[in-house]
Motif scaffolding. Structure first.
Motif, PDB file in Angstrom:
ATOM      1  N   ALA A   1     -13.276  -0.612  14.135  1.00  0.00           N
ATOM      2  CA  ALA A   1     -11.997  -0.038  13.698  1.00  0.00           C
ATOM      3  C   ALA A   1     -10.797  -0.739  14.324  1.00  0.00           C
ATOM      4  O   ALA A   1      -9.761  -0.914  13.684  1.00  0.00           O
ATOM      5  CB  ALA A   1     -11.956   1.455  14.020  1.00  0.00           C
ATOM      6  N   ASP A   2     -10.923  -1.176  15.585  1.00  0.00           N
ATOM      7  CA  ASP A   2      -9.772  -1.780  16.256  1.00  0.00           C
ATOM      8  C   ASP A   2      -9.527  -3.227  15.832  1.00  0.00           C
ATOM      9  O   ASP A   2      -8.483  -3.801  16.140  1.00  0.00           O
ATOM     10  CB  ASP A   2      -9.966  -1.722  17.770  1.00  0.00           C
ATOM     11  CG  ASP A   2     -11.203  -2.490  18.224  1.00  0.00           C
ATOM     12  OD1 ASP A   2     -12.245  -2.380  17.536  1.00  0.00           O
ATOM     13  OD2 ASP A   2     -11.132  -3.186  19.250  1.00  0.00           O
TER      14      ASP A   2
ATOM     15  N   ARG B   1     -13.233   8.883  12.700  1.00  0.00           N
ATOM     16  CA  ARG B   1     -13.439   7.836  13.688  1.00  0.00           C
ATOM     17  C   ARG B   1     -13.113   6.454  13.143  1.00  0.00           C
ATOM     18  O   ARG B   1     -12.891   5.519  13.912  1.00  0.00           O
ATOM     19  CB  ARG B   1     -14.889   7.873  14.196  1.00  0.00           C
ATOM     20  CG  ARG B   1     -15.262   9.182  14.889  1.00  0.00           C
ATOM     21  CD  ARG B   1     -14.516   9.347  16.189  1.00  0.00           C
ATOM     22  NE  ARG B   1     -15.036   8.496  17.261  1.00  0.00           N
ATOM     23  CZ  ARG B   1     -14.411   8.298  18.421  1.00  0.00           C
ATOM     24  NH1 ARG B   1     -13.232   8.857  18.636  1.00  0.00           N
ATOM     25  NH2 ARG B   1     -14.954   7.534  19.333  1.00  0.00           N
ATOM     26  N   ALA B   2     -13.105   6.308  11.806  1.00  0.00           N
ATOM     27  CA  ALA B   2     -12.784   5.022  11.193  1.00  0.00           C
ATOM     28  C   ALA B   2     -11.387   4.995  10.603  1.00  0.00           C
ATOM     29  O   ALA B   2     -10.937   3.959  10.124  1.00  0.00           O
ATOM     30  CB  ALA B   2     -13.805   4.692  10.105  1.00  0.00           C
ATOM     31  N   CYS B   3     -10.698   6.125  10.638  1.00  0.00           N
ATOM     32  CA  CYS B   3      -9.398   6.248   9.972  1.00  0.00           C
ATOM     33  C   CYS B   3      -8.262   6.166  10.995  1.00  0.00           C
ATOM     34  O   CYS B   3      -8.286   6.846  12.021  1.00  0.00           O
ATOM     35  CB  CYS B   3      -9.326   7.579   9.226  1.00  0.00           C
ATOM     36  SG  CYS B   3      -7.743   7.885   8.403  1.00  0.00           S
ATOM     37  N   THR B   4      -7.264   5.351  10.691  1.00  0.00           N
ATOM     38  CA  THR B   4      -6.131   5.206  11.610  1.00  0.00           C
ATOM     39  C   THR B   4      -4.850   5.830  11.056  1.00  0.00           C
ATOM     40  O   THR B   4      -3.754   5.556  11.554  1.00  0.00           O
ATOM     41  CB  THR B   4      -5.881   3.718  11.920  1.00  0.00           C
ATOM     42  OG1 THR B   4      -5.617   3.022  10.697  1.00  0.00           O
ATOM     43  CG2 THR B   4      -7.076   3.094  12.611  1.00  0.00           C
ATOM     44  N   ARG B   5      -4.974   6.657  10.033  1.00  0.00           N
ATOM     45  CA  ARG B   5      -3.785   7.328   9.496  1.00  0.00           C
ATOM     46  C   ARG B   5      -3.223   8.290  10.555  1.00  0.00           C
ATOM     47  O   ARG B   5      -3.962   9.011  11.214  1.00  0.00           O
ATOM     48  CB  ARG B   5      -4.142   8.119   8.237  1.00  0.00           C
ATOM     49  CG  ARG B   5      -4.545   7.263   7.043  1.00  0.00           C
ATOM     50  CD  ARG B   5      -4.682   8.150   5.823  1.00  0.00           C
ATOM     51  NE  ARG B   5      -5.272   7.480   4.680  1.00  0.00           N
ATOM     52  CZ  ARG B   5      -4.604   6.723   3.830  1.00  0.00           C
ATOM     53  NH1 ARG B   5      -3.310   6.518   4.012  1.00  0.00           N
ATOM     54  NH2 ARG B   5      -5.219   6.155   2.804  1.00  0.00           N
TER      55      ARG B   5
ATOM     56  N   ALA C   1      -3.060   5.860  20.667  1.00  0.00           N
ATOM     57  CA  ALA C   1      -2.321   4.620  20.861  1.00  0.00           C
ATOM     58  C   ALA C   1      -2.236   3.873  19.528  1.00  0.00           C
ATOM     59  O   ALA C   1      -3.188   3.813  18.774  1.00  0.00           O
ATOM     60  CB  ALA C   1      -3.002   3.746  21.893  1.00  0.00           C
ATOM     61  N   GLY C   2      -1.048   3.318  19.287  1.00  0.00           N
ATOM     62  CA  GLY C   2      -0.856   2.587  18.045  1.00  0.00           C
ATOM     63  C   GLY C   2      -0.146   3.419  17.009  1.00  0.00           C
ATOM     64  O   GLY C   2       0.082   2.941  15.887  1.00  0.00           O
ATOM     65  N   ASP C   3       0.228   4.682  17.334  1.00  0.00           N
ATOM     66  CA  ASP C   3       0.995   5.538  16.407  1.00  0.00           C
ATOM     67  C   ASP C   3       2.309   4.868  16.037  1.00  0.00           C
ATOM     68  O   ASP C   3       2.935   4.252  16.884  1.00  0.00           O
ATOM     69  CB  ASP C   3       1.316   6.891  17.054  1.00  0.00           C
ATOM     70  CG  ASP C   3       0.085   7.785  17.067  1.00  0.00           C
ATOM     71  OD1 ASP C   3      -1.009   7.278  16.758  1.00  0.00           O
ATOM     72  OD2 ASP C   3       0.232   8.973  17.394  1.00  0.00           O
TER      73      ASP C   3
END
Length: 460
Positions: free
Chosen positions: A88-89, A424-428, A458-460
């Protein structure tokens, strides 16, 4: 029907290397420029129909290798693997995957094999059952769940059976009796309390439970008639190169079921019916005497060269979110892999059994998908007993959904529900349904403020 572009640089490069030719020599044989061949091998130009014909004539090239030989099952399959939370990262985009396959197909294939055999996500080896299932899925995926030889054999047999009877089930039963000395018996549930079908070779009977509905009985008989395509089926099993015997049996069962479905829904007739009805699943069920799940699965297989249907994907999931079937077909949809998003109304169907639920969704890569979902129940449930229920999710790219009867009245260019591939795979950010932070992102906890989601990261 306009022919779709075929990107297959890996296959062309393999043919050239096997022939021991330089790009200049092969280009001369194919009557194209070396620079054009170079672009084809780097997946920057499609392989035209005329070029496919010349490859077949000059190099004994089998066009089926385009589906069967792509490194790791092709770009779509590689993207689905990379959707695992473990990566994911890294945020690998589509262009990177395409460049990887073009520049290092061997390395991509090696990655796919290691991923499929060792598992991912938790960082530990998957258990034996999961490994077997992954190996079988990979064998299916390499063909994009389209087996041209089986379709052709089933179509020939279906035409032959139609000459003898307008009732397919009756024609299959008669064929089993006359040609294979196997009679069909429908037995009461008291005789087969825990079985739905059984082959008794001593009595030369195919025994079916009375609990099976008409579509399931026809399918069971068609599976037995798949013996007439035994050579094609065994060739596919050998070609899958599955070392584990259980995996071999599972793959054989899949392609046997594929033949049975193709016999019930012969390719050309089924595709014409799809296009004529707007892929109306209920009408297709009635016209071909099939169940909802059977029709949904068949829709993922319509990839015959020169006569392709719409590229559907399909999932079967239970209430706990456990997926028991995943067929990407030619859709390249990330929704087939990874975790499931609760915002996808696949789970809404459990509260609306029998209803067809429509939804327009958008994945993180910006792709929009029109989806259909409905519940199905396994055969054999009795009064007072435990009843199983699954949700079937079916979908395709929103840009191709305008031809669907089910899409009438839906604004396919309008607002879509943003979905991910599991938390766990979503960064929304700011998702009100989030249950966990993305993998690889540090959790942020504040004593002074709180957002819509309890998991700031982190990364918001």
């Amino acid at each position: 029907m306009a022919e779709r572009k075929v990107i297959a640089g890996h296959a062309v490069r393999r043919v050239r290397r096997q022939a021991g030719l330089t790009q200049a020599a092969m280009a001369e044989a194919l009557e194209i420029s070396p620079s054009y061949l170079n672009l084809i091998e780097r997946n920057q130009r499609p392989v035209s129909a005329n070029l496919l014909v010349r490859l077949a004539q000059r190099f004994d090239f089998d066009a089926r290798a385009l589906a069967a030989g792509e490194p790791g099952g092709g770009a779509a399959a590689m993207r689905r693997r990379l959707a695992d939370p473990l990566f994911a990262d890294l945020e690998v985009d589509r262009s990177e995957v395409d460049e990887w396959l073009a520049a290092a197909p061997g390395g991509a294939e090696a990655f796919a094999r290691v991923f499929d055999r060792g598992g991912a996500g938790s960082g530990t080896a998957a258990d034996e059952g999961d490994t077997i299932a992954r190996d079988v899925r990979r064998a299916i995926e390499r063909w994009r769940n389209h087996f041209a030889d089986l379709d052709a054999a089933a179509e020939r047999l279906a035409d032959e059976l139609r000459l003898g009877s307008g009732d397919l089930a009756q024609a299959i039963a008669e064929r089993l009796r006359v040609k294979h000395q196997l009679s069909v018996r429908i037995l009461p549930v008291e005789v087969m309390p825990d079985m739905l079908k059984r082959v008794d070779l001593h009595a030369r009977q195919l025994q079916l439970s009375e609990m099976l509905d008409a579509a399931s009985r026809t399918f069971a008989m068609a599976e037995r008639l798949a013996v007439e395509a035994g050579a094609e089926i065994e060739a596919l099993v050998r070609g899958a190169e599955l070392a584990d015997r259980t995996a071999q049996r599972l793959f054989r069962r899949h392609v046997t079921g594929y033949f049975a479905a193709a016999l019930m829904m012969p390719y050309a007739r089924f595709l014409r019916a799809c296009e004529g009805t707007g892929y109306d699943i209920e009408l297709l069920q009635r016209r071909f005497g099939a169940g909802f799940e059977q029709v949904a699965h068949r829709l993922t297989t319509l990839q015959r060269v020169g006569a392709r249907g719409l590229p559907f994907f399909m999932l079967r999931v239970d209430r706990a979110g456990q997926v028991s079937k995943r067929y990407a077909g030619a859709s390249a949809s990330p929704l087939v892999e990874g975790g499931l998003c609760p915002l996808w109304e696949l789970f809404e169907t459990f509260g609306r059994p029998g209803d067809l639920v429509r939804q327009l969704v958008e994945t993180e890569d910006g792709a929009r998908w029109f989806t259909l979902a409905r519940t199905v129940q396994p055969q054999g449930a009795r009064a007072g007993g435990v009843r199983g229920r699954f949700a079937i999710g079916l979908g395709l790219a929103a840009s191709e959904a305008s031809a669907l009867a089910a899409a009438r009245g839906v604004d396919l260019a309008g607002g879509a529900v943003p979905v991910g591939l599991g938390c766990r795979a979503c960064t929304r950010t700011n998702c009100p349904q989030r249950s966990a932070p993305p993998a690889g992102r540090a959790r942020i906890v504040s004593d002074r403020e709180a957002g819509v989601t309890p998991f700031a990261f982190a990364g918001d």
